[in-house]
Scaffold this motif. Structure first.
Motif, PDB file in Angstrom:
ATOM      1  N   UNK A 414       0.576  -1.297  -0.064  1.00 19.44           N
ATOM      2  CA  UNK A 414      -0.030  -0.080   0.003  1.00 19.44           C
ATOM      3  C   UNK A 414       0.745   1.291   0.035  1.00 19.44           C
ATOM      4  N   UNK A 415       0.390   2.288  -0.788  1.00 15.09           N
ATOM      5  CA  UNK A 415       1.240   3.364  -0.998  1.00 15.09           C
ATOM      6  C   UNK A 415       2.368   3.442  -1.744  1.00 15.09           C
ATOM      7  N   UNK A 416       2.864   2.558  -2.430  1.00 11.04           N
ATOM      8  CA  UNK A 416       4.077   2.258  -3.106  1.00 11.04           C
ATOM      9  C   UNK A 416       3.617   1.917  -4.394  1.00 11.04           C
ATOM     10  N   UNK A 417       4.552   2.356  -5.392  1.00  9.19           N
ATOM     11  CA  UNK A 417       4.450   2.066  -6.787  1.00  9.19           C
ATOM     12  C   UNK A 417       4.765   0.593  -7.182  1.00  9.19           C
ATOM     13  N   UNK A 418       3.733  -0.100  -7.702  1.00  8.84           N
ATOM     14  CA  UNK A 418       4.017  -1.345  -8.154  1.00  8.84           C
ATOM     15  C   UNK A 418       3.416  -1.573  -9.535  1.00  8.84           C
ATOM     16  N   UNK A 419       4.422  -2.497 -10.381  1.00 12.61           N
ATOM     17  CA  UNK A 419       4.318  -2.594 -11.443  1.00 12.61           C
ATOM     18  C   UNK A 419       4.276  -3.978 -11.913  1.00 12.61           C
ATOM     19  N   UNK A 420       3.576  -4.583 -12.880  1.00  8.89           N
ATOM     20  CA  UNK A 420       3.573  -5.992 -13.117  1.00  8.89           C
ATOM     21  C   UNK A 420       4.011  -5.987 -14.820  1.00  8.89           C
ATOM     22  N   UNK A 421       5.056  -7.048 -15.044  1.00  5.11           N
ATOM     23  CA  UNK A 421       5.602  -7.044 -16.292  1.00  5.11           C
ATOM     24  C   UNK A 421       6.902  -7.728 -16.310  1.00  5.11           C
ATOM     25  N   UNK A 422       7.617  -7.721 -17.405  1.00  6.39           N
ATOM     26  CA  UNK A 422       8.946  -8.553 -17.376  1.00  6.39           C
ATOM     27  C   UNK A 422       9.017  -9.538 -18.406  1.00  6.39           C
ATOM     28  N   UNK A 423      10.118 -10.270 -18.340  1.00  6.13           N
ATOM     29  CA  UNK A 423      10.223 -11.186 -19.338  1.00  6.13           C
ATOM     30  C   UNK A 423       9.478 -12.328 -19.369  1.00  6.13           C
ATOM     31  N   UNK A 424       8.887 -12.810 -20.157  1.00  3.65           N
ATOM     32  CA  UNK A 424       7.935 -14.155 -20.222  1.00  3.65           C
ATOM     33  C   UNK A 424       8.929 -15.486 -20.153  1.00  3.65           C
ATOM     34  N   UNK A 425       8.426 -16.381 -19.120  1.00  2.00           N
ATOM     35  CA  UNK A 425       9.481 -17.685 -19.104  1.00  2.00           C
ATOM     36  C   UNK A 425       9.855 -18.354 -20.227  1.00  2.00           C
ATOM     37  N   UNK A 426      10.764 -19.072 -20.430  1.00  2.00           N
ATOM     38  CA  UNK A 426      11.224 -19.935 -21.544  1.00  2.00           C
ATOM     39  C   UNK A 426      11.729 -19.333 -22.583  1.00  2.00           C
ATOM     40  N   UNK A 427      11.474 -18.299 -23.086  1.00  3.81           N
ATOM     41  CA  UNK A 427      11.794 -17.707 -24.239  1.00  3.81           C
ATOM     42  C   UNK A 427      13.307 -17.294 -24.679  1.00  3.81           C
ATOM     43  N   UNK A 428      14.051 -16.979 -23.265  1.00  5.27           N
ATOM     44  CA  UNK A 428      15.373 -16.673 -23.234  1.00  5.27           C
ATOM     45  C   UNK A 428      16.221 -17.873 -23.413  1.00  5.27           C
ATOM     46  N   UNK A 429      15.701 -18.947 -22.821  1.00  2.00           N
ATOM     47  CA  UNK A 429      16.533 -20.381 -22.629  1.00  2.00           C
ATOM     48  C   UNK A 429      16.302 -21.105 -23.737  1.00  2.00           C
ATOM     49  N   UNK A 430      15.369 -21.050 -24.750  1.00  2.00           N
ATOM     50  CA  UNK A 430      14.785 -22.438 -25.779  1.00  2.00           C
ATOM     51  C   UNK A 430      14.819 -21.481 -27.015  1.00  2.00           C
ATOM     52  N   UNK A 431      15.286 -21.998 -27.910  1.00  2.00           N
ATOM     53  CA  UNK A 431      15.016 -21.355 -29.394  1.00  2.00           C
ATOM     54  C   UNK A 431      13.909 -21.658 -29.756  1.00  2.00           C
ATOM     55  N   UNK A 432      13.457 -20.846 -31.056  1.00  2.00           N
ATOM     56  CA  UNK A 432      12.189 -21.210 -31.699  1.00  2.00           C
ATOM     57  C   UNK A 432      12.427 -22.499 -32.232  1.00  2.00           C
ATOM     58  N   UNK A 433      11.468 -23.322 -32.664  1.00  2.00           N
ATOM     59  CA  UNK A 433      11.326 -24.774 -33.045  1.00  2.00           C
ATOM     60  C   UNK A 433      11.882 -24.905 -34.372  1.00  2.00           C
ATOM     61  N   UNK A 434      11.946 -23.888 -35.099  1.00  2.00           N
ATOM     62  CA  UNK A 434      12.687 -24.178 -36.638  1.00  2.00           C
ATOM     63  C   UNK A 434      14.138 -23.977 -36.468  1.00  2.00           C
ATOM     64  N   UNK A 435      14.733 -23.899 -35.378  1.00  2.00           N
ATOM     65  CA  UNK A 435      16.200 -24.101 -34.970  1.00  2.00           C
ATOM     66  C   UNK A 435      16.682 -25.329 -34.503  1.00  2.00           C
ATOM     67  N   UNK A 436      15.671 -26.264 -34.209  1.00  2.00           N
ATOM     68  CA  UNK A 436      15.960 -27.523 -33.501  1.00  2.00           C
ATOM     69  C   UNK A 436      16.836 -28.491 -34.389  1.00  2.00           C
ATOM     70  N   UNK A 437      16.356 -28.828 -35.541  1.00  2.00           N
ATOM     71  CA  UNK A 437      17.094 -29.768 -36.422  1.00  2.00           C
ATOM     72  C   UNK A 437      18.539 -29.444 -36.947  1.00  2.00           C
ATOM     73  N   UNK A 438      18.834 -27.865 -36.867  1.00  2.00           N
ATOM     74  CA  UNK A 438      20.100 -27.608 -37.094  1.00  2.00           C
ATOM     75  C   UNK A 438      20.937 -28.129 -35.661  1.00  2.00           C
ATOM     76  N   UNK A 439      20.290 -27.649 -34.560  1.00  2.00           N
ATOM     77  CA  UNK A 439      21.071 -28.025 -33.447  1.00  2.00           C
ATOM     78  C   UNK A 439      21.026 -29.512 -33.061  1.00  2.00           C
ATOM     79  N   UNK A 440      20.397 -30.202 -33.648  1.00  2.00           N
ATOM     80  CA  UNK A 440      20.516 -31.792 -33.542  1.00  2.00           C
ATOM     81  C   UNK A 440      21.892 -32.258 -34.569  1.00  2.00           C
ATOM     82  N   UNK A 441      21.836 -31.543 -35.294  1.00  2.00           N
ATOM     83  CA  UNK A 441      22.936 -32.062 -36.393  1.00  2.00           C
ATOM     84  C   UNK A 441      24.265 -31.548 -35.666  1.00  2.00           C
ATOM     85  N   UNK A 442      24.482 -30.332 -35.309  1.00  2.00           N
ATOM     86  CA  UNK A 442      25.643 -29.931 -34.317  1.00  2.00           C
ATOM     87  C   UNK A 442      26.006 -30.795 -33.377  1.00  2.00           C
TER      88      UNK A 442
END
Length: 572
Positions: A414-442
């Motif tokens: 109460x009485x303090x500025x609060x904001x909701x937001x920030x990075x969504x989970x998983x998206x900084x740690x996992x690539x788009x699915x289109x990159x998976x085949x190349x990563x499997x080959x590597x």
């Protein structure tokens, strides 16, 4: 009663609560990654291959199997092996996906690629793609949250209730993000270059924090704390004995306390043929090598990479960086209680770990004349640089990976500025699915490199020299033709891998005069050799040959007959 209280609180701050059935209608957190049902169907399909065998190491509290795929030919458990493990950190969905796809690729290539077939004739590849299936499945459930805990109920806040105060999807957008709140004693500041990013204040620069940051949620149990008793209990990758974080968050009541961790540790110790462990996890030691501390090596308990093992780790790391064509990986996460560090320090194997992918570097644009771009940070202060780069990459790839900060009235502040937001989970740690085949080959190339570098035994020289009166001097030279020593120095110290042995097999009637018919050998370095000699008496008219053999479950075996010929020296 708890739901009624929660509803009153949410109404009091003027926020609309969306029920789970509404949120569930949206898209999955990361497209193209398999939930448990899809994963189970895929591993069962692979298990029907001629070159693969599917087994379960156990069943979790959530009634999900811990599946193991054994890829190879012949008697798989009697050949040297590489153990590939993914999904030890459940939000790292990529690790599990890579492991499964690599298993599929190996099983398919074995039928058409002679090199792969020969590799699988020589060794076995065990693939453990999802050892923490309950926690990973929770990552596929809305609201999306980076869940690391298994299904064990735990009273984290010691109030005689379990799992009663976890994250809440306050705005009903289907994601668990963060709340930033003004706080004169808080540890965080807003990044000077981008007000979306939060950084830790640095007292050495005379900075003082202005914000505290919390996981999205409210005080469900009214004890003055937020999210202190979330659903589930123990993290797989914090439950192993090495550097175990006693009383740490999600570490469990004691080491290897869980069905999953016990099952994996039991499998490992029961399979002495495992020579190398490859783990997909944020605890990366290929892009960021473990540190060597020669002073610490004198201590009874080893906690740093041993000097003798460091060159092999560097060579593999150099090969891996060449395969990826990248060397800009983020800093590795802490590994307290982690599987990959346990595999080296306690299990005594070569243990390599990589996160396999990270957000590419995107060059920041300088501020334009219209002031439309944020200024580029200068100097050596790297705080927030990964988050800034992630925002640039999201924009470039048109990925909705960040929830814009928006003000909320939060009952705990109460009485303090609060904001909701920030990075969504998983998206900084996992690539788009289109990159998976190349990563499997590597990473298939990495696996083949590890297989090629494994130690290989050869009896490179064998002699029988007559000494008179039916006595022969037998000499055998054993060579390691691989690029890795026959075991790490750490394995030699902790005595977990079975030692290298050599035996002279005598024919009937022969007598050993000097030497031991069977002996333990010290580990052989890459390209190293050892020479052993015996004196043997063979009666006139007795056997015309004998045999020398060397072996270790994680290295394999070799043998060679030695003829008792008057010429003495045997051809190499």
């Amino acid at each position: 009663m708890l739901q009624t209280t929660l509803g009153r609180i949410l109404m009091s701050v003027g926020i609309c609560w969306w029920i789970a059935s509404t949120a569930a209608a949206s898209q999955p957190a990361v497209e193209g990654y398999a939930d448990f049902q899809q994963f189970e169907a895929e591993v069962r399909s692979i298990g029907r291959s001629e070159y693969a065998e599917l087994t379960s190491l156990g069943t979790t509290l959530g009634d999900r199997a811990v599946y193991l795929l054994s890829i190879g030919t012949g008697e798989k458990d009697k050949k040297p092996a590489i153990l590939v493990v993914g999904g030890v950190h459940p939000p790292h969905l990529l690790g599990s996906e890579l492991a499964v796809r690599m298993a599929r690729q190996l099983a398919e290539q074995a039928g058409s690629d002679e090199k792969i077939r020969r590799m699988l004739d020589r060794l076995t590849v065990y693939i453990l793609p999802r050892p923490a299936p309950d926690a990973m499945e929770a990552c596929f459930e809305q609201p999306y949250h980076a869940r690391i805990r298994n299904a064990r109920p735990v009273d984290d806040d010691r109030d005689a209730r379990t799992d009663e105060d976890g994250p809440d999807d306050i705005d009903g957008d289907g994601w668990i993000t963060t709340i930033r709140v003004t706080d004169a004693d808080g540890p965080y500041l807003i990044h000077p270059d981008d007000d979306r990013v939060m950084i830790k204040a640095d007292p050495k620069q005379n900075e003082r924090g202005r914000y505290s940051v919390y996981v999205e949620g409210i005080d469900n149990d009214g004890d003055g704390e937020l999210n202190e008793d979330p659903s589930g209990g123990v993290a797989f990758n914090r439950n192993f004995p090495f550097d175990y974080p006693y009383f740490g968050d999600a570490a469990g009541p004691h080491q290897v306390s869980e069905i999953e961790t016990r099952a994996v540790a039991d499998f490992a110790f029961a399979h002495s043929n495992v020579a190398i462990v490859l783990t997909f996890a944020p605890q990366d030691n290929l892009m960021h090598l473990w540190k060597v501390d020669s002073a610490a090596e004198s201590q009874a308990i080893k906690t740093t990479l041993l000097t003798d093992d460091a060159p092999s780790y560097k060579q593999i790391a150099d090969e891996y960086r060449g395969i990826l064509g990248r060397s800009d990986a983020p800093e590795a996460e802490d590994g307290g209680g982690s599987f990959s560090r346990w595999a080296y320090f306690h299990y005594g194997r070569w243990s390599f770990s990589t996160r396999a992918w990270w957000i590419p570097k995107v060059q920041a644009e300088p501020e334009g004349e219209d002031g439309g771009k944020k200024p580029v940070s200068s100097g050596t202060d790297r705080r927030g640089s990964e988050d800034l780069n992630a925002l640039r990459w999201f924009e470039k790839e048109k990925i909705d990976g960040f929830a814009a900060w928006k003000p909320i009235d939060h009952p705990s502040f109460p009485g303090r500025k609060a904001e909701l937001g920030g990075f969504k989970p998983f998206l900084q740690l996992n690539p788009p699915a289109g990159e998976l085949d190349g990563l499997v080959d590597q990473h298939g190339r990495l696996l083949r490199t590890l297989a090629d570098w494994m130690p290989r035994l050869k009896i490179s020289r064998a002699e029988a020299e007559p000494q008179g009166a039916g006595v022969w001097r037998i000499t055998a030279v054993l060579t390691n033709e691989g690029k890795l020593p026959t075991m790490p120095k750490m394995g030699h110290i902790n005595k977990q891998p079975q030692v290298l042995q050599m035996a002279l097999e005598l024919p009937k009637g022969a007598t050993l005069i000097t030497g031991h018919a069977r002996m333990r050998l010290d580990p052989l370095p890459a390209g190293g050799h050892t020479e052993k000699t015996w004196l043997v008496r063979v009666p006139d008219g007795g056997a015309k040959s004998l045999r020398v053999r060397a072996w270790s479950p994680s290295v394999g075996e070799t043998e060679r007959p030695i003829k008792l010929a008057k010429a003495g020296k045997q051809p190499t």
